[in-house]
Enzyme design. Structure first.
Site, PDB file in Angstrom:
ATOM      1  N   ASP A  74       5.779   2.580   2.363  1.00  0.00           N
ATOM      2  CA  ASP A  74       4.987   1.380   2.595  1.00  0.00           C
ATOM      3  C   ASP A  74       4.140   1.626   3.850  1.00  0.00           C
ATOM      4  OD1 ASP A  74       3.930  -1.108   3.182  1.00  0.00           O
ATOM      5  OD2 ASP A  74       5.783  -2.201   2.782  1.00  0.00           O
ATOM      6  N   HIS A  75       2.829   1.778   3.657  1.00  0.00           N
ATOM      7  CA  HIS A  75       1.958   2.157   4.778  1.00  0.00           C
ATOM      8  C   HIS A  75       1.796   1.027   5.792  1.00  0.00           C
ATOM      9  CE1 HIS A  75      -0.435   4.920   6.844  1.00  0.00           C
ATOM     10  NE2 HIS A  75      -1.129   5.433   5.843  1.00  0.00           N
ATOM     11  N   ARG A  76       2.227  -0.179   5.457  1.00  0.00           N
ATOM     12  CA  ARG A  76       2.168  -1.265   6.435  1.00  0.00           C
ATOM     13  C   ARG A  76       3.142  -1.038   7.581  1.00  0.00           C
ATOM     14  NH1 ARG A  76       3.528  -6.298   2.771  1.00  0.00           N
ATOM     15  NH2 ARG A  76       5.193  -4.819   2.296  1.00  0.00           N
ATOM     16  N   ALA A  77       4.251  -0.321   7.293  1.00  0.00           N
ATOM     17  CA  ALA A  77       5.302  -0.177   8.296  1.00  0.00           C
ATOM     18  C   ALA A  77       5.647   1.268   8.616  1.00  0.00           C
ATOM     19  CB  ALA A  77       6.568  -0.906   7.825  1.00  0.00           C
ATOM     20  N   PRO A 136       0.845  -1.211   0.000  1.00  0.00           N
ATOM     21  CA  PRO A 136       0.000   0.000   0.000  1.00  0.00           C
ATOM     22  C   PRO A 136       0.876   1.255   0.000  1.00  0.00           C
ATOM     23  CG  PRO A 136       0.041  -0.985   2.187  1.00  0.00           C
ATOM     24  CD  PRO A 136       0.804  -1.916   1.301  1.00  0.00           C
TER      25      PRO A 136
END
Length: 465
Positions: A439-442, A271
């Site tokens: 990276d919106h996950r991290a 994402p």
């Protein structure tokens, strides 16, 4: 009798599955000495030189330059220098059991022998027939004459599926449907293609299939049907003229195929979110012009600025591995370099501890070796952050795709004079547009914003670099 040895596709790294013969360094029959470069083999990351371990010569080059082969595939037959007969060479080639090396096809699996009737007596395969090792084994064990089989593999090579198809008895299905059907010979076609062929009176035996392994499909039958039966009503639009000129079809290199696969996975699975900011670079340009002697590029200063900003905001100096975030103590900056074979990202390790002059020398060396395909695998693997600069190509601003498993990449555009409020006065100042892909996950938006603020402060006060 000559002492013959095999030369197979080597394996470098646990992820390597295939390699491309970029160039043969020694011709067939030409003697070579120990240490001579026998071949250049290109993987999805680097190009390696294969050196001779002893004196000898190639008595048979099996692999062709420019083609891709699986790891372990037979590439050539070596001799210690003695003459070798064709029979000896053919015995080596025919006896070498390798996987099917056609790119894009899985290795042939040996099909199971039928339970009944029992397999026929073994029948040797004549020399000179292009057939995969698995197909050879299946044909010999079943007593099948391969001379009558039309191969569907690469360059007409007979595969195990071809042998399995030839061994099957002709099917006599009881076909039912809206049209009365009878079996249409042994043509390899889909059920729908058979129905359409019967409806329109098309002989499947005269068609060439465009499907997998030459299978005849719906489109092949419709193409053979008379225009009045297969074409829609005439259009009132004028016909579109065919494209003029020739089209050059260039196959992707192994490296470009890997780049395409990795970036597709990145864009689909990660994402992305983007943070954009413009920074003034007038002071940085002035500082660079004041240097006597070799001057680092603007990109060299940006590498240093990114490294220091990552030390200030370690939440961006990361890699993402599944459900784990790996946070790094050093800023290992991957610098994008355009090459003829595709984009490469050699890494400047621990860039925060290097001077800008050191970074300039390292980046220049890495870029030169990247374009000539001489980088080591450890020089392009890993990295905690990437930098892509298209300012030199006149691009004002762009967004880059994250290079997994890294968590972020900075895209840099060209410096353009723009009006800004400079201490109450309107001035034209060189401004550079930056875009950070995260990276919106991290990485959260606030962390990315803090990184961009730290980076802008360093670029606008270049003496801190």
């Amino acid at each position: 009798m000559a002492n013959l040895r095999i030369f197979t596709m080597p394996k470098w790294g646990i992820e390597m599955a295939e390699g491309t013969i970029a160039e043969w360094g020694v011709a067939e029959g030409e003697p070579f000495a120990k240490g001579a470069v026998l071949a250049l083999i290109e993987t999805d990351k680097i190009t390696n030189e294969i050196e001779a371990e002893a004196d000898g010569r190639f008595v048979r080059l099996v692999a062709k330059a420019g083609e891709t082969y699986l790891v372990g595939a037979l590439l050539a037959v070596l001799s210690d220098g003695d003459e070798a007969s064709e029979a000896e060479i053919e015995a080596i080639v025919a006896g070498f059991r390798q996987a099917d090396t056609s790119f894009g096809e899985e290795a042939d699996a040996v099909p199971p022998a039928p339970a009944a009737p029992p397999p026929a007596a073994s029948k040797p395969i004549p020399a000179g027939i292009a057939i995969s090792p698995a197909a050879r084994l299946a044909a010999e064990s079943r007593g099948i004459d391969v001379a009558a089989i039309a191969g569907t593999g690469r360059s007409g090579r007979i595969t195990a599926q071809d042998v399995d198809q030839a061994a099957r008895p002709e099917a006599r299905p009881n076909l039912r449907g809206p049209y009365p059907l009878t079996p249409l010979g042994s043509a390899y076609a889909t059920p729908l293609a058979r129905r359409l062929a019967h409806l329109h009176g098309v002989d499947l035996a005269g068609l060439t299939g465009s499907g997998s392994k030459g299978r005849i499909g719906k489109a092949d039958v419709l193409a053979a049907v008379a225009p009045a039966e297969s074409s829609p009503a005439p259009s009132t639009r004028p016909p579109v003229p065919p494209p003029s000129g020739k089209v050059e079809v260039v196959p992707m290199s192994a490296m470009r195929r890997t780049i395409a696969r990795r970036l597709t996975e990145s864009k689909q699975a990660i994402p992305h979110f983007y943070l954009r900011r413009r920074v003034r670079v007038d002071r940085l340009v002035a500082l660079r012009k004041a240097i006597d002697g070799p001057r680092p590029t603007i990109n060299d200063y940006l590498v240093k600025a990114c490294a220091l900003a990552l030390m200030e905001v370690p939440q961006v100096n990361i890699q993402v591995h599944g459900n784990d975030i790996h946070r790094f103590a050093d800023a290992d900056i991957a610098v994008a370099v355009a090459t003829e074979r595709g984009l490469m990202t050699p890494i400047v390790t621990a860039a925060q501890a290097l001077s800008v002059a050191d970074i300039s020398r390292i980046v220049a060396d890495l870029a030169q070796r990247a374009r000539s395909g001489r980088l080591a695998s450890e020089e392009i693997s890993g990295g905690s952050f990437s930098l892509s600069n298209l300012g030199g190509h006149g691009i004002d601003q762009f967004d880059a795709i994250i290079n997994p498993p890294q968590g972020a990449i900075l895209a840099v555009g060209a410096a353009r004079s723009e009006p800004i409020d400079d201490e109450g006065a309107i001035r034209l100042v060189p401004m550079m547009h930056l875009s950070l892909s995260c990276d919106h996950r991290a990485i959260d938006g606030a962390d990315g914003a803090r990184f961009m603020a730290a980076l802008a402060a360093l670029i606008e006060a270049p003496h801190l670099l």
